[in-house]
Design a protein around this motif. Structure first.
Motif, PDB file in Angstrom:
ATOM      1  N   GLN A  89       0.834  -1.189   0.000  1.00 42.15           N
ATOM      2  CA  GLN A  89       0.000   0.000   0.000  1.00 42.15           C
ATOM      3  C   GLN A  89       0.873   1.244   0.000  1.00 42.15           C
ATOM      4  OE1 GLN A  89      -2.847   0.182   3.219  1.00 42.15           O
ATOM      5  NE2 GLN A  89      -4.207   1.548   2.088  1.00 42.15           N
ATOM      6  N   LEU A  90       0.446   2.256  -0.770  1.00 43.08           N
ATOM      7  CA  LEU A  90       1.129   3.540  -0.842  1.00 43.08           C
ATOM      8  C   LEU A  90       0.098   4.627  -0.595  1.00 43.08           C
ATOM      9  CD1 LEU A  90       3.202   2.785  -4.062  1.00 43.08           C
ATOM     10  CD2 LEU A  90       4.153   3.055  -1.765  1.00 43.08           C
ATOM     11  N   VAL A  91       0.387   5.534   0.348  1.00 38.96           N
ATOM     12  CA  VAL A  91      -0.555   6.588   0.694  1.00 38.96           C
ATOM     13  C   VAL A  91       0.159   7.935   0.654  1.00 38.96           C
ATOM     14  CG1 VAL A  91      -2.148   7.490   2.420  1.00 38.96           C
ATOM     15  CG2 VAL A  91      -1.886   5.010   2.149  1.00 38.96           C
ATOM     16  N   GLU A  92      -0.254   8.778  -0.319  1.00 35.43           N
ATOM     17  CA  GLU A  92       0.345  10.102  -0.447  1.00 35.43           C
ATOM     18  C   GLU A  92      -0.361  11.114   0.456  1.00 35.43           C
ATOM     19  OE1 GLU A  92       0.453   8.495  -4.815  1.00 35.43           O
ATOM     20  OE2 GLU A  92      -0.953   8.525  -3.156  1.00 35.43           O
ATOM     21  N   SER A 149       9.280   5.882  -7.495  1.00 37.35           N
ATOM     22  CA  SER A 149       9.137   6.943  -8.484  1.00 37.35           C
ATOM     23  C   SER A 149       7.978   7.869  -8.143  1.00 37.35           C
ATOM     24  CB  SER A 149       8.915   6.324  -9.871  1.00 37.35           C
ATOM     25  OG  SER A 149       9.030   7.289 -10.894  1.00 37.35           O
ATOM     26  N   TRP A 150       8.034   9.072  -8.676  1.00 36.89           N
ATOM     27  CA  TRP A 150       6.914  10.009  -8.676  1.00 36.89           C
ATOM     28  C   TRP A 150       6.494  10.229 -10.132  1.00 36.89           C
ATOM     29  CZ3 TRP A 150       4.321  11.563  -4.420  1.00 36.89           C
ATOM     30  CH2 TRP A 150       4.952  11.442  -3.180  1.00 36.89           C
ATOM     31  N   TYR A 152       1.447  11.084  -8.166  1.00 38.55           N
ATOM     32  CA  TYR A 152       1.380   9.706  -7.696  1.00 38.55           C
ATOM     33  C   TYR A 152       2.777   9.219  -7.316  1.00 38.55           C
ATOM     34  CZ  TYR A 152      -3.094   9.607 -10.250  1.00 38.55           C
ATOM     35  OH  TYR A 152      -4.360   9.861 -10.730  1.00 38.55           O
ATOM     36  N   CYS A 153       2.854   8.513  -6.201  1.00 40.18           N
ATOM     37  CA  CYS A 153       4.077   7.761  -5.951  1.00 40.18           C
ATOM     38  C   CYS A 153       3.817   6.332  -6.419  1.00 40.18           C
ATOM     39  CB  CYS A 153       4.493   7.796  -4.491  1.00 40.18           C
ATOM     40  SG  CYS A 153       3.431   6.933  -3.345  1.00 40.18           S
ATOM     41  N   ASN A 180       2.852  -0.812  -8.361  1.00 36.00           N
ATOM     42  CA  ASN A 180       1.947  -0.393  -7.294  1.00 36.00           C
ATOM     43  C   ASN A 180       1.948   1.129  -7.220  1.00 36.00           C
ATOM     44  OD1 ASN A 180       0.817  -2.750  -5.432  1.00 36.00           O
ATOM     45  ND2 ASN A 180       2.856  -3.336  -6.134  1.00 36.00           N
ATOM     46  N   TRP A 181       0.758   1.706  -7.119  1.00 39.67           N
ATOM     47  CA  TRP A 181       0.574   3.148  -7.142  1.00 39.67           C
ATOM     48  C   TRP A 181      -0.219   3.621  -5.924  1.00 39.67           C
ATOM     49  CZ3 TRP A 181       1.499   6.250 -11.814  1.00 39.67           C
ATOM     50  CH2 TRP A 181       2.005   5.504 -12.882  1.00 39.67           C
ATOM     51  N   GLY A 182       0.078   4.830  -5.489  1.00 40.69           N
ATOM     52  CA  GLY A 182      -0.761   5.460  -4.480  1.00 40.69           C
ATOM     53  C   GLY A 182      -2.004   6.040  -5.121  1.00 40.69           C
ATOM     54  N   GLN A 183      -2.848   6.635  -4.291  1.00 42.21           N
ATOM     55  CA  GLN A 183      -4.120   7.179  -4.787  1.00 42.21           C
ATOM     56  C   GLN A 183      -3.965   8.561  -5.395  1.00 42.21           C
ATOM     57  OE1 GLN A 183      -3.129   7.486  -1.708  1.00 42.21           O
ATOM     58  NE2 GLN A 183      -3.730   9.540  -1.045  1.00 42.21           N
ATOM     59  N   GLY A 184      -2.834   9.187  -5.165  1.00 35.79           N
ATOM     60  CA  GLY A 184      -2.549  10.496  -5.747  1.00 35.79           C
ATOM     61  C   GLY A 184      -2.795  11.644  -4.787  1.00 35.79           C
ATOM     62  N   ALA A 185      -2.032  12.720  -4.985  1.00 34.61           N
ATOM     63  CA  ALA A 185      -2.180  13.946  -4.189  1.00 34.61           C
ATOM     64  C   ALA A 185      -2.248  15.122  -5.154  1.00 34.61           C
ATOM     65  CB  ALA A 185      -0.994  14.120  -3.243  1.00 34.61           C
TER      66      ALA A 185
END
Lengths: 111, 118
Positions: free
Chosen positions: B3-6, B35-36, B94-95, B107-112
């Protein structure tokens, strides 16, 4: 760092197959087998569909397939479904300084 | 589960600074390539930066000299420090984890959302 070239849009009817192209150069798409494809629905994070030109991660439908010829990679979606309507992006490794370069994206419309 | 959370996005004036964070769970950030990636309104995905497990960092020409990618091993968190922000930096950031096994961003975060505007 020019983007890879994709058609802006493609469309197809449910059950049909469509192909999205991704054209680069011998420095990226043509020079490595490190092409990947991503699906992005509105307001969602991208999802990896294909890696290393033609491999599918676990859990990705067999309806998605990838290939490459020369400097052009392709994503084929067979048996189109309504939920396939999304934006699709290709990406490639170029070199150490540019490990990821994306295509401009293709909007898929399911008629 | 990976899980990735920005966090850290927001509205900032041109010329200002902002730091994005990406908290990871289910894997170790420092053992992976991270990565970003951003997507500006009406535009496609754009790679922004990557940090290798060795600590080497790379940037897109559009952000070089203004953005800095880093990581905190103790917090298992990835960062993006953004300075001298411009209107054209407005985007969802996104990270993502860059898998060397699958040679892709697996795997990607939900975005900021970052909005640069006066």
């Amino acid at each position: 760092q020019s983007a890879l070239t994709q058609p802006a849009s493609v469309s197809g009817s449910p059950g049909q197959s469509i192909t999205i192209s991704c054209t680069g150069t011998s420095n990226d798409v043509g020079g490595h087998n490190f092409v990947s494809w991503y699906q992005q629905h509105p307001d969602k994070a991208p999802k990896l569909l294909i890696h290393d030109v033609s491999d599918r991660p676990s859990g990705v439908s067999f309806r998605f397939s990838g290939s490459k010829s020369g400097n052009t990679a392709s994503l084929t979606i067979s048996g189109l479904q309504a939920e396939d309507e999304a934006d699709y992006f290709c990406a490639s490794y170029r070199d150490t300084n540019t490990p990821v370069i994306f295509g401009g994206g293709t909007k898929l419309t399911v008629l | 589960e990976v899980q990735l959370v920005e966090s850290g996005g927001g509205l900032i004036q041109p010329g200002g600074s902002l730091r994005l964070s990406c908290a990871a769970s289910g894997f170790t950030v420092s053992n992976n390539y991270m990565s970003w990636v951003r997507r500006a309104p009406g535009k496609g995905l754009e790679w922004v930066s990557l940090i290798y497990s060795t600590g080497s960092t790379y940037y897109a020409d559009s952000v070089k000299g203004r953005f800095t990618i880093s990581r905190d091993t103790s917090r298992n968190t990835l960062f993006l420090q953004m300075n001298s922000l411009r209107a054209e930096d407005t985007a969802v950031y996104y990270c993502a984890r860059y898998s060397v096994l699958m040679t892709g961003l697996d795997n990607w975060g939900q975005g900021a959302l970052v909005t640069v505007s006066s």
